[in-house]
Design an enzyme around this catalytic site. Structure first.
Site, PDB file in Angstrom:
ATOM      1  N   HIS A 134      11.664  -8.194  -4.356  1.00 31.61           N
ATOM      2  CA  HIS A 134      11.672  -6.793  -4.454  1.00 31.61           C
ATOM      3  C   HIS A 134      13.014  -6.136  -3.924  1.00 31.61           C
ATOM      4  O   HIS A 134      13.704  -6.814  -3.418  1.00 31.61           O
ATOM      5  CB  HIS A 134      10.743  -6.467  -3.357  1.00 31.61           C
ATOM      6  N   ASP A 211      10.071 -12.319   2.945  1.00 27.12           N
ATOM      7  CA  ASP A 211       9.328 -11.292   2.614  1.00 27.12           C
ATOM      8  C   ASP A 211       7.995 -11.488   2.305  1.00 27.12           C
ATOM      9  O   ASP A 211       7.612 -12.139   1.413  1.00 27.12           O
ATOM     10  CB  ASP A 211      10.011 -10.598   1.410  1.00 27.12           C
ATOM     11  N   GLN A 214       3.588  -9.738   0.301  1.00 21.25           N
ATOM     12  CA  GLN A 214       2.370 -10.213  -0.775  1.00 21.25           C
ATOM     13  C   GLN A 214       1.762 -11.257  -0.578  1.00 21.25           C
ATOM     14  O   GLN A 214       0.919 -11.725  -1.098  1.00 21.25           O
ATOM     15  CB  GLN A 214       2.741 -10.147  -2.265  1.00 21.25           C
ATOM     16  N   LYS A 237      -0.575  -2.792   3.193  1.00 19.22           N
ATOM     17  CA  LYS A 237      -0.934  -3.647   1.965  1.00 19.22           C
ATOM     18  C   LYS A 237      -1.897  -4.651   2.454  1.00 19.22           C
ATOM     19  O   LYS A 237      -2.441  -5.629   1.653  1.00 19.22           O
ATOM     20  CB  LYS A 237       0.461  -4.408   1.502  1.00 19.22           C
ATOM     21  N   CYS A 375      10.009  -2.022  -8.523  1.00 21.27           N
ATOM     22  CA  CYS A 375      10.677  -2.258  -7.803  1.00 21.27           C
ATOM     23  C   CYS A 375      11.496  -3.574  -7.636  1.00 21.27           C
ATOM     24  O   CYS A 375      11.744  -4.253  -6.606  1.00 21.27           O
ATOM     25  CB  CYS A 375      10.473  -1.999  -6.270  1.00 21.27           C
TER      26      CYS A 375
HETATM   27  N1  PLP Z   1       8.580  -6.664  -0.622  1.00 22.44           N
HETATM   28  C1  PLP Z   1       7.628  -6.830  -1.496  1.00 22.44           C
HETATM   29  C2  PLP Z   1       7.062  -8.167  -2.182  1.00 22.44           C
HETATM   30  C3  PLP Z   1       6.860  -5.847  -2.045  1.00 22.44           C
HETATM   31  O1  PLP Z   1       5.811  -6.020  -2.802  1.00 22.44           O
HETATM   32  C4  PLP Z   1       6.868  -4.426  -1.141  1.00 22.44           C
HETATM   33  C5  PLP Z   1       6.136  -3.508  -1.688  1.00 22.44           C
HETATM   34  O2  PLP Z   1       5.571  -3.341  -2.813  1.00 22.44           O
HETATM   35  C6  PLP Z   1       8.092  -4.472  -0.381  1.00 22.44           C
HETATM   36  C7  PLP Z   1       8.696  -5.770  -0.020  1.00 22.44           C
HETATM   37  C8  PLP Z   1       8.166  -3.131   0.409  1.00 22.44           C
HETATM   38  O3  PLP Z   1       7.123  -3.005   1.265  1.00 22.44           O
HETATM   39  P1  PLP Z   1       7.010  -1.414   2.061  1.00 22.44           P
HETATM   40  O4  PLP Z   1       7.477  -0.260   0.804  1.00 22.44           O
HETATM   41  O5  PLP Z   1       5.853  -1.676   2.771  1.00 22.44           O
HETATM   42  O6  PLP Z   1       8.242  -1.721   2.952  1.00 22.44           O
END
Ligand code: PLP
Length: 417
Positions: A134, A211, A214, A237, A375
């Site tokens: 992401h 990260d 998910q 999430k 993203c």
């Molecule tokens: N990393 C992953 C794999 C994501 O799916 C997301 C959000 O869609 C993020 C990071 C970013 O999360 P946040 O917008 O809650 O900071």
């Protein structure tokens, strides 16, 4: 404070209709059709237990934390710190102090890049990322590389969306300082072989930042079993409120991490000559935190624990298999991301139909899916696509939701293509 009496009625064994009854929004309609919410990778809906805990907290225990000597502030501080411990226990941290509250995954990763990477990386050092990250696990490292002279090394993905482990192992070397990798891809659904990735990184002395945005909502995470160094995730999430998330860091690494934001609450003392900082985790929590958000996140953790993450994972796996079979039968539809190890994400394109148009037509049927690059533009580049449509599952989705999705797509194709 945490809504224990409500949570006690959470279902056993897994009963999706009972789970759905906890989420008021799921019984609403969109364009006159029952809502079929399939954008859970972007954000999940909230159960009554979370909403109630936040309302109760505001109504009876709310004040600023770590400041007042008065009763109410003491109670608020206790609730905030209890939430930290719940979150820590949920992901298997060794101590509550290994959990830093942040506004979400993005802030958590930026904290590590700035506070740890800024002090430990220099010219020629290497940061390994993957092609499936992401943007929030790419851009902070690019910014860090720009500041320090470190270099990025990118692990490619295979055409089924799995990580090229052979390439990963080849890219690791004596200059590798950090490996930053998604537990699960939000664009493809791929679940990475985390233990293998982490062990290989450690074998060459690198620090691993996961990260976990998910991962946490869909399966049991145990940071100690993974042996990761940092693990970032978002409350919104995982059925908690927006504005709160967490960074897990091994205690000895948080010690070595410098402050990210400066301000109140993160200091021991301030003079115009010198400021000294608190120990982790408070060193990283400058200013008034999202107190009620933390309480809500604690309630979300209670909710998930009551259901049991093993059951959530098994249920969603069955849904994913069912949805995959349905979509595979639709002419002109191609699934993007078909790795053997996947979570409940169905990313797809339809020959001759733009994903945005598809998303708009599905919305008219009450079906909420995402359309775009999610993203994760490098993923789109890999497949030569500008966008995909994405249906992403959560514990409250049903086979009927997927039936509605699968029945609506041919209607959309007829209209659009
Ligand atoms: N990393 C992953 C794999 C994501 O799916 C997301 C959000 O869609 C993020 C990071 C970013 O999360 P946040 O917008 O809650 O900071």
């Amino acid at each position: 404070m945490s809504g224990d009496s409500d949570i006690a009625r959470a279902p056993s064994p897994f009963d999706v209709e009972r789970v759905r009854a906890d989420f008021p929004i799921l019984s609403t309609t969109v364009h006159g059709k029952p809502l079929v919410y399939l954008d859970n990778a972007a954000s999940t809906q909230k159960p009554r237990q979370v909403l109630d805990s936040m309302r109760r907290f505001y109504e009876s225990d709310y004040a600023n934390v770590h400041r007042g000597l008065y009763q109410l502030s003491v109670r608020a501080t206790e609730a905030f710190e209890a939430a930290r411990c719940k979150v820590g226990r949920f992901v298997g941290a060794e101590s509550c102090g290994e959990i830093v509250f942040t506004s979400g995954t993005t802030t958590a990763i930026n904290l590590v890049a700035h506070g740890y990477g800024g002090d430990h990386l220099g010219p020629g050092d290497e940061i390994v990322l993957t092609e499936m990250e992401h943007h929030s696990n790419i851009v902070p490292w690019q910014m860090l590389a720009g500041r320090t002279g470190a270099e990025l090394r990118i692990v490619p993905i295979a055409d089924d969306g799995s990580l090229r482990m052979d390439e990963y192992e080849r890219l690791l070397g004596p200059r590798t300082r950090m490996v930053c990798v998604a537990h699960t891809s939000n664009a493809l659904g791929t679940r990475n072989p985390m233990r293998r990735i982490i062990d290989a990184a450690h074998a060459c002395g690198a620090i691993v930042v996961v990260d976990g945005a998910q991962g946490v909502p869909h399966e049991k995470i145990d940071v100690r079993e993974l042996d990761c160094d940092f693990f970032a995730f978002s409350g919104h999430k995982m059925f908690g409120p927006t504005g709160i998330g967490a960074l897990y860091g091994k205690a000895e690494l948080l010690e070595k991490t410098g402050p990210f934001l400066g301000g109140g609450e993160m200091i021991h003392s301030v003079t115009f000559d010198e400021t000294t900082y608190k120990d982790p985790p408070h060193r990283f929590e400058a200013g008034t935190p999202d107190i009620t958000g933390a309480v809500g996140l604690g309630a979300a953790v209670d909710y998930l624990e009551q259901i049991g993450m093993d059951r959530v994972e098994a249920y969603e796996r069955d849904l994913l298999d069912y949805g995959t079979r349905l979509l595979e039968e639709i002419p002109r539809l191609t699934l993007v991301g078909t790795a053997a190890e996947k979570c409940g994400i169905l990313s797809f394109v339809i020959d001759g139909v733009h994903p945005h148009d598809l998303g708009t037509v599905l919305d008219m049927e009450g079906v909420a899916v995402r359309a775009g690059h999610h993203c994760a533009q490098p993923v789109m580049d890999h497949f030569g696509l500008a966008a995909t449509a994405r249906a992403s599952l959560a514990l409250y989705n049903t086979r009927e939701d997927l039936d509605v999705l699968a029945a609506s797509i041919p209607k959309a194709i007829e209209l659009l293509g």
